[in-house]
Design a protein around this motif. Structure first.
Motif, mmCIF file in Angstrom:
data_model
loop_
_atom_site.group_PDB
_atom_site.id
_atom_site.type_symbol
_atom_site.label_atom_id
_atom_site.label_comp_id
_atom_site.label_asym_id
_atom_site.label_seq_id
_atom_site.Cartn_x
_atom_site.Cartn_y
_atom_site.Cartn_z
ATOM 1 N N VAL A 54 -8.076 16.463 -21.199
ATOM 2 C CA VAL A 54 -8.458 16.568 -19.788
ATOM 3 C C VAL A 54 -8.007 15.296 -19.101
ATOM 4 O O VAL A 54 -8.294 14.192 -19.590
ATOM 5 C CB VAL A 54 -9.981 16.761 -19.618
ATOM 6 C CG1 VAL A 54 -10.357 16.769 -18.143
ATOM 7 C CG2 VAL A 54 -10.437 18.043 -20.283
ATOM 8 N N SER A 55 -7.303 15.429 -18.017
ATOM 9 C CA SER A 55 -6.817 14.272 -17.260
ATOM 10 C C SER A 55 -7.299 14.351 -15.827
ATOM 11 O O SER A 55 -7.371 15.439 -15.230
ATOM 12 C CB SER A 55 -5.287 14.202 -17.296
ATOM 13 O OG SER A 55 -4.724 15.375 -16.735
ATOM 14 N N VAL A 56 -7.672 13.216 -15.273
ATOM 15 C CA VAL A 56 -8.168 13.111 -13.907
ATOM 16 C C VAL A 56 -7.339 12.062 -13.195
ATOM 17 O O VAL A 56 -7.185 10.933 -13.701
ATOM 18 C CB VAL A 56 -9.663 12.720 -13.873
ATOM 19 C CG1 VAL A 56 -10.154 12.656 -12.428
ATOM 20 C CG2 VAL A 56 -10.492 13.713 -14.667
ATOM 21 N N GLY A 57 -6.784 12.406 -12.067
ATOM 22 C CA GLY A 57 -5.991 11.484 -11.265
ATOM 23 C C GLY A 57 -6.491 11.447 -9.832
ATOM 24 O O GLY A 57 -6.912 12.473 -9.276
ATOM 25 N N PHE A 58 -6.447 10.276 -9.237
ATOM 26 C CA PHE A 58 -6.960 10.132 -7.876
ATOM 27 C C PHE A 58 -6.232 9.002 -7.178
ATOM 28 O O PHE A 58 -5.995 7.937 -7.780
ATOM 29 C CB PHE A 58 -8.469 9.855 -7.897
ATOM 30 C CG PHE A 58 -9.092 9.780 -6.534
ATOM 31 C CD1 PHE A 58 -9.006 10.843 -5.650
ATOM 32 C CD2 PHE A 58 -9.749 8.639 -6.130
ATOM 33 C CE1 PHE A 58 -9.578 10.782 -4.395
ATOM 34 C CE2 PHE A 58 -10.329 8.565 -4.871
ATOM 35 C CZ PHE A 58 -10.242 9.634 -4.007
ATOM 36 N N VAL A 59 -5.863 9.248 -5.928
ATOM 37 C CA VAL A 59 -5.233 8.224 -5.087
ATOM 38 C C VAL A 59 -6.155 7.978 -3.898
ATOM 39 O O VAL A 59 -6.231 8.819 -2.986
ATOM 40 C CB VAL A 59 -3.836 8.667 -4.602
ATOM 41 C CG1 VAL A 59 -3.220 7.600 -3.706
ATOM 42 C CG2 VAL A 59 -2.925 8.956 -5.788
ATOM 43 N N PRO A 60 -6.917 6.891 -3.890
ATOM 44 C CA PRO A 60 -7.840 6.636 -2.772
ATOM 45 C C PRO A 60 -7.085 6.457 -1.459
ATOM 46 O O PRO A 60 -6.066 5.767 -1.406
ATOM 47 C CB PRO A 60 -8.565 5.351 -3.192
ATOM 48 C CG PRO A 60 -8.339 5.234 -4.663
ATOM 49 C CD PRO A 60 -7.003 5.861 -4.927
ATOM 50 N N ASP A 61 -7.603 7.069 -0.443
ATOM 51 C CA ASP A 61 -6.980 6.971 0.886
ATOM 52 C C ASP A 61 -7.568 5.752 1.599
ATOM 53 O O ASP A 61 -8.339 5.861 2.551
ATOM 54 C CB ASP A 61 -7.240 8.261 1.676
ATOM 55 C CG ASP A 61 -6.401 8.341 2.942
ATOM 56 O OD1 ASP A 61 -5.352 7.670 3.002
ATOM 57 O OD2 ASP A 61 -6.813 9.060 3.877
ATOM 58 N N VAL A 62 -7.192 4.573 1.109
ATOM 59 C CA VAL A 62 -7.809 3.338 1.585
ATOM 60 C C VAL A 62 -7.490 3.088 3.049
ATOM 61 O O VAL A 62 -8.359 2.718 3.840
ATOM 62 C CB VAL A 62 -7.359 2.154 0.700
ATOM 63 C CG1 VAL A 62 -7.953 0.839 1.216
ATOM 64 C CG2 VAL A 62 -7.759 2.391 -0.738
ATOM 65 N N PHE A 63 -6.248 3.284 3.431
ATOM 66 C CA PHE A 63 -5.833 2.970 4.800
ATOM 67 C C PHE A 63 -5.724 4.206 5.691
ATOM 68 O O PHE A 63 -5.235 4.116 6.812
ATOM 69 C CB PHE A 63 -4.495 2.227 4.778
ATOM 70 C CG PHE A 63 -4.559 0.932 4.041
ATOM 71 C CD1 PHE A 63 -5.189 -0.168 4.602
ATOM 72 C CD2 PHE A 63 -4.013 0.805 2.778
ATOM 73 C CE1 PHE A 63 -5.251 -1.379 3.922
ATOM 74 C CE2 PHE A 63 -4.064 -0.382 2.086
ATOM 75 C CZ PHE A 63 -4.695 -1.488 2.654
ATOM 76 N N GLY A 64 -6.152 5.356 5.200
ATOM 77 C CA GLY A 64 -6.208 6.544 6.042
ATOM 78 C C GLY A 64 -4.884 7.240 6.255
ATOM 79 O O GLY A 64 -4.749 7.999 7.220
ATOM 80 N N GLY A 65 -3.902 7.013 5.390
ATOM 81 C CA GLY A 65 -2.627 7.705 5.559
ATOM 82 C C GLY A 65 -2.761 9.207 5.374
ATOM 83 O O GLY A 65 -2.178 9.992 6.139
ATOM 84 N N ASN A 66 -3.536 9.614 4.372
ATOM 85 C CA ASN A 66 -3.740 11.052 4.160
ATOM 86 C C ASN A 66 -4.562 11.658 5.283
ATOM 87 O O ASN A 66 -4.352 12.810 5.682
ATOM 88 C CB ASN A 66 -4.428 11.283 2.815
ATOM 89 C CG ASN A 66 -4.464 12.747 2.433
ATOM 90 O OD1 ASN A 66 -3.428 13.391 2.301
ATOM 91 N ND2 ASN A 66 -5.657 13.296 2.266
ATOM 92 N N GLN A 67 -5.499 10.880 5.814
ATOM 93 C CA GLN A 67 -6.295 11.366 6.946
ATOM 94 C C GLN A 67 -5.408 11.642 8.154
ATOM 95 O O GLN A 67 -5.568 12.656 8.846
ATOM 96 C CB GLN A 67 -7.372 10.328 7.298
ATOM 97 C CG GLN A 67 -8.249 10.715 8.477
ATOM 98 C CD GLN A 67 -9.299 9.662 8.783
ATOM 99 O OE1 GLN A 67 -9.577 8.781 7.956
ATOM 100 N NE2 GLN A 67 -9.885 9.728 9.960
#
Length: 366
Positions: free
Chosen positions: A145-158
């Protein structure tokens, strides 16, 4: 084995909650916030106030064509809105834009993947076996099982979600503009058809009168009360009147063909008789300033939504110039048999955190 599975599930839940909490820390979004452009503040259309002008803009009904009082026009517009292929294409584009928004929103959450593989292998006598048992012929079972995450620190995905949502709003408004345009074309064609029918009726009546006048002139000439010039003039007038009928009939058939195509049918489709439900002038029309009326046009609103989508891309481009963080975790069990695969001796795991930032891009980001 059951206790081990529960222990693994608890660790994965703790890891997923930790990654999600890290993502929720991103409360800011780089780039300017969108503000709709304000129209000039105008309260009158002319220099002198019109006492008959309404104080507020009257709402335009969505089914504005019903103001003409023609059941045939109403049925043809509904027929066009239901069967025109352009509407189906607009609905498909709208669904695509909405699904793109949903897909982009999924990046706010960790991405979890599970996998299982079974490998039958013979390591031979030269190479050492990868198993602790030393067997050269073995079957390796791997579950992970693998879990990956890219935090949207600066709101680019937002900002990217904001841009895609504005694009979806633009598609919705373009679909509404298509409906309005389609209804307007149907209404114009129906009015044009009725006008041509009435013109042909008047011209046919005038042609009958010209024929009667021609017969009367021939009788007068036979009795000596009219000259050959009088008869020639009457024949010319009759021929000129008759020559106007074929172009009008051709234009009427072209208008009916256009109506059938707008309704999504073939030209041979039955569209009903004009005389059964003629179009009448509306008793009242909504009064408003042209600027107010333009601001409610769906094509203008769609253009504003496209402007909003482009505006949000400033934040996306700005976030691409800032550091990007990533978190990932992997939990795997590998063993020679399915039974006992989840034992502690078969466990392997890994945690990875990374950060990347552009140092030199030769102006591609700016």
């Amino acid at each position: 084995m059951l206790d081990s599975s529960r222990h693994i599930g608890g660790r994965l839940r703790t890891l997923a909650l930790g990654l999600l909490s890290a993502g929720l820390l991103s409360a800011c979004a780089v780039g300017p916030d969108y503000r709709a452009p304000q129209a000039p503040q105008v309260s009158a259309f002319t220099r002198q106030a019109d006492p008959a002008a309404p104080a507020a803009m009257a709402d335009v009904r969505p089914d504005w064509w019903k103001a003409y009082g023609s059941p045939r026009l109403d049925s043809l517009v509904q027929r066009a809105l239901q069967h025109n292929p352009g509407i189906d294409a607009g609905l498909a584009n709208l669904r695509q834009a909405q699904e793109l928004v949903t897909a982009q929103r999924g990046l706010f959450f960790p991405q979890v993947q599970a996998g299982y593989s079974a490998n039958r292998q013979n390591a031979g006598q030269v190479l050492s076996s990868p198993l602790a048992s030393g067997a050269s012929l073995f079957t390796l079972h791997t579950a992970q099982v693998s879990v990956g995450f890219v935090p949207d620190v600066f709101g680019g995905n937002q900002r990217q979600v904001e841009s895609l949502q504005a694009t979806a709003d633009s598609q919705r408004l373009q679909l509404e503009a298509l409906r309005v345009t389609l209804a307007s074309n149907v209404a114009s064609a129906v009015i044009q058809e009725q006008l041509l029918v009435e013109q042909i009726a008047v011209l046919e009546e005038a042609l009958q009168l010209a024929q009667q006048q021609l017969q009367h002139t021939r009788g007068l000439k036979a009795q000596g009360y009219a000259s050959g010039l009088d008869l020639a003039q009457q024949e010319s007038a009759y021929a000129q009147t008759a020559a106007q009928l074929p172009p009008l009939r051709k234009q009427l058939e072209q208008t009916r063909n256009l109506l059938a195509v707008l309704c999504g049918d073939f030209p041979a489709a039955d569209l009903g008789a004009v005389q059964q439900a003629p179009v009448r002038l509306p008793a009242e029309l909504p009064q408003a300033l042209p600027s107010q009326l333009v601001s409610r046009r769906p094509d203008v609103q769609a253009a504003e939504a496209q402007f909003h989508a482009a505006y949000a891309q400033i934040g996306v481009a700005t976030a691409n110039m800032l550091p990007q963080f990533s978190l990932s975790a992997n939990l795997a069990y590998a063993g020679g048999a399915v039974g006992g695969l989840l034992s502690a001796g078969n466990k392997a795991w890994g945690l990875l955190g990374g950060v990347s930032a552009p140092l030199f891009s030769a102006g591609t980001l700016s």
